[in-house]
Enzyme design. Structure first.
Site, PDB file in Angstrom:
ATOM      1  N   GLU A  39     -26.208 -25.035 -12.622  1.00 61.39           N
ATOM      2  CA  GLU A  39     -25.126 -24.060 -12.368  1.00 61.39           C
ATOM      3  C   GLU A  39     -24.977 -23.677 -10.901  1.00 61.39           C
ATOM      4  O   GLU A  39     -23.925 -23.166 -10.512  1.00 61.39           O
ATOM      5  CB  GLU A  39     -25.318 -22.793 -13.226  1.00 61.39           C
ATOM      6  CG  GLU A  39     -26.474 -21.924 -12.779  1.00 61.39           C
ATOM      7  CD  GLU A  39     -26.305 -20.446 -13.083  1.00 61.39           C
ATOM      8  OE1 GLU A  39     -25.330 -20.071 -13.743  1.00 61.39           O
ATOM      9  OE2 GLU A  39     -27.161 -19.667 -12.635  1.00 61.39           O
ATOM     10  N   HIS A  68     -22.643 -19.137 -13.583  1.00 64.18           N
ATOM     11  CA  HIS A  68     -22.011 -19.654 -12.354  1.00 64.18           C
ATOM     12  C   HIS A  68     -21.241 -20.950 -12.564  1.00 64.18           C
ATOM     13  O   HIS A  68     -20.688 -21.505 -11.607  1.00 64.18           O
ATOM     14  CB  HIS A  68     -23.055 -19.846 -11.253  1.00 64.18           C
ATOM     15  CG  HIS A  68     -23.445 -18.568 -10.588  1.00 64.18           C
ATOM     16  ND1 HIS A  68     -22.572 -17.854  -9.806  1.00 64.18           N
ATOM     17  CD2 HIS A  68     -24.593 -17.858 -10.620  1.00 64.18           C
ATOM     18  CE1 HIS A  68     -23.175 -16.761  -9.372  1.00 64.18           C
ATOM     19  NE2 HIS A  68     -24.400 -16.737  -9.861  1.00 64.18           N
TER      20      HIS A  68
HETATM   21 FE   LIG Z   1     -28.847 -19.746 -11.345  1.00 64.44          FE
HETATM   22 FE   LIG Z   2     -27.031 -17.677 -13.748  1.00 64.16          FE
END
Ligand SMILES: [Fe+2]
Ligand SMILES: [Fe+2]
Length: 267
Positions: A39, A68
């Site tokens: 991420e 994210h």
């Molecule tokens: Fe992370």
């Molecule tokens: Fe995260």
């Protein structure tokens, strides 16, 4: 079979660490399968087709993600076509991408036999996190159908609160081979195997520069806390470590036999 899970890969230093260290780790631990959380792989926020390709080329079989995931708009391309990238399962129905997959592994130990199927599940917590659907209910449903295909199931639980992580893993004990947490970027020292045979680690940590605040340059983060004003958080550079855990799983029962926490240095 043995699988390696790699904690959140942060930026280019994190990707370099995977490229440099993974071939050695595959050999050393006789790994059959590698999963990594990606991420933060693109400049510390999100993932792009280019960074995903670098991670796959380095020897990672499946990439998981978290909150994210959405930070780079190119991710939509990946979610549309890349089955080896998972997003947290418990987004509302209709969200692009998939939260689970079953992947075939030809184990070197069983060359004569048919490939082993590995189920991988990515779920996100919701305590001190953006609100999503109930991770417990969504995971239980998904594990039910995954177990019809394979008993070897790995879960990346991307969550903030230790209580939610432990409760979630205890809830799935005996139903999955392992639950490993991500998101905090701080590796915990509580690796264990629960009574039902599920291996557990509250957080795998992160793969990237540890002379930092969770992978970012230190000064801007301090300034943010001092002033409350937004700052640009560049990815830091130094003391790069690969964090994760190796899990040994009994092929027939899907129960974990061993969990070994890793913190590998670049030098
Ligand atoms: Fe992370
Ligand atoms: Fe995260």
């Amino acid at each position: 079979m043995k699988l390696l899970f790699i904690g959140d890969i942060v930026g280019q230093p994190g990707r370099n660490a995977v490229q440099t260290l993974l071939p050695k780790l595959r050999e050393q631990h006789k790994l059959d399968f590698v999963i990594a959380n990606g991420e933060n792989s693109a400049g510390g926020s999100g993932i792009t087709p280019k960074t995903a390709e670098e991670i796959f080329s380095a020897g990672v079989d499946v990439i998981t993600s978290g909150d994210h995931l959405w930070d780079q708009k190119e991710v939509m391309e990946l979610l549309a076509g890349e089955k080896r990238l998972l997003r947290p399962l418990n987004y509302p129905p209709g969200t692009p991408g998939q939260g689970a997959g079953v992947f075939e592994v030809q184990s070197p130990k069983s060359k004569a036999q048919s490939p082993i199927s590995v189920g991988v599940l990515n779920v996100q917590g919701r305590t001190f996190m953006p609100p999503l659907e109930n991770p417990f209910l969504f995971a239980a449903e998904e594990v039910k159908w995954l177990r019809e295909l394979t008993k070897i199931i790995f879960v990346d639980f991307h969550a903030e609160a230790t209580s939610e992580k432990i409760a979630f893993a205890r809830f799935l004990d005996g139903q999955v081979s392992a639950v490993v947490g991500t998101h905090t970027h701080v590796q915990t020292a509580d690796e264990q195997i629960f009574p039902g045979g599920t291996a557990y680690l509250t957080d795998a940590g992160f793969t990237g520069p540890h002379e930092s605040v969770l992978g970012r340059e230190i000064e801007p983060v301090i300034k943010r806390f001092l002033t409350g004003m937004p700052q640009r958080f560049d990815v830091a550079k130094n003391h790069v470590l690969l964090h994760g855990a190796v899990i040994e799983i009994d092929d027939a029962s899907g129960k974990a036999v061993k969990i070994l926490r890793l913190s590998e240095s670049m030098v």
